[in-house]
Design an enzyme around this catalytic site. Sequence first.
Site, PDB file in Angstrom:
ATOM      1  N   ASP A  14       1.520 -13.421  33.334  1.00  0.00           N
ATOM      2  CA  ASP A  14       0.726 -14.654  33.474  1.00  0.00           C
ATOM      3  C   ASP A  14       1.384 -15.790  34.271  1.00  0.00           C
ATOM      4  O   ASP A  14       1.324 -16.953  33.840  1.00  0.00           O
ATOM      5  CB  ASP A  14       0.340 -15.181  32.079  1.00  0.00           C
ATOM      6  N   LYS A  99      -6.542  -9.643  31.422  1.00  0.00           N
ATOM      7  CA  LYS A  99      -6.925  -9.576  30.008  1.00  0.00           C
ATOM      8  C   LYS A  99      -7.781 -10.773  29.628  1.00  0.00           C
ATOM      9  O   LYS A  99      -7.547 -11.873  30.110  1.00  0.00           O
ATOM     10  CB  LYS A  99      -5.679  -9.497  29.113  1.00  0.00           C
ATOM     11  N   CYS A 147       2.067 -15.124  25.266  1.00  0.00           N
ATOM     12  CA  CYS A 147       1.813 -13.840  25.925  1.00  0.00           C
ATOM     13  C   CYS A 147       3.077 -13.033  26.184  1.00  0.00           C
ATOM     14  O   CYS A 147       3.055 -11.808  26.112  1.00  0.00           O
ATOM     15  CB  CYS A 147       0.999 -14.057  27.195  1.00  0.00           C
TER      16      CYS A 147
HETATM   17  C1  VGL Z   1      -1.248 -17.875  26.944  1.00  0.00           C
HETATM   18  C2  VGL Z   1      -2.031 -19.444  25.483  1.00  0.00           C
HETATM   19  C3  VGL Z   1      -3.321 -19.061  25.758  1.00  0.00           C
HETATM   20  C4  VGL Z   1      -0.063 -17.230  27.617  1.00  0.00           C
HETATM   21  C5  VGL Z   1      -2.532 -17.479  27.223  1.00  0.00           C
HETATM   22  O1  VGL Z   1      -0.215 -16.663  28.720  1.00  0.00           O
HETATM   23  O2  VGL Z   1       1.040 -17.297  27.040  1.00  0.00           O
HETATM   24  N1  VGL Z   1      -0.990 -18.841  26.070  1.00  0.00           N
HETATM   25  N2  VGL Z   1      -3.558 -18.085  26.638  1.00  0.00           N
END
Ligand code: VGL
Length: 194
Positions: A14, A99, A147
């Site tokens: 991410d 995702k 994540c």
């Molecule tokens: C994430 C919070 C909400 C992440 C993703 O990538 O860590 N954190 N969605």
Amino acid sequence: MIRYDSQTALVIVDVQNDFADPAGGLYVGDGGAVVPVINEQIAAARAAGAQVVYTADWHPESTPHFAKDGGIWPVHCVADTWGSEFHPDLVVDGPVVRKGSNGEDGYSGFSMRDPQTEETTPTELASMLRDWGVSRLVVTGLATDHCVKATALDGLSGGFSVHLLRDAVRSVDLEDGDGQRALAEVESAGGTLG
Ligand code: VGL
Ligand code: ZN
């Protein structure tokens, strides 16, 4: 320096504008700092014949993942927006596992959770890694306490050995110390830190 070989995959979690850019919807403090570190790791991994794979948080405009729809997070990583694009300086040289595209709110790159039924379904990540003959993961990216942690823990329970690269992660820290606790959790589940 991390050891890479053909049975290792560098997993880049991410590294998207909404997390890595100060103007992002869910900016992770100092998030952009991971980019040059990860780029070096990509080069080292590729030079050693290791695999490189990316995950991307990928949400619809409305999802119970978001505070405005009953969840906890500010709007972030809406599919096909600036915020869901990878940081512009990140080298992208490998497949991307998205995702959350059906409104799921899981955090792990390995699975998605339906917020209504709580049913968990796997993403293509585990089968991709198995097809490649990978047994070891080097996990990097954003955010340590969500994540990255979930991906590392799922990797461990899926039978992979997991190394988490401290210099290549940053945390949200909704509560002080969340990032540190996440590292400790990964370590006590059998992961290594370095
Ligand atoms: C994430 C919070 C909400 C992440 C993703 O990538 O860590 N954190 N969605
Ligand atoms: Zn998200």
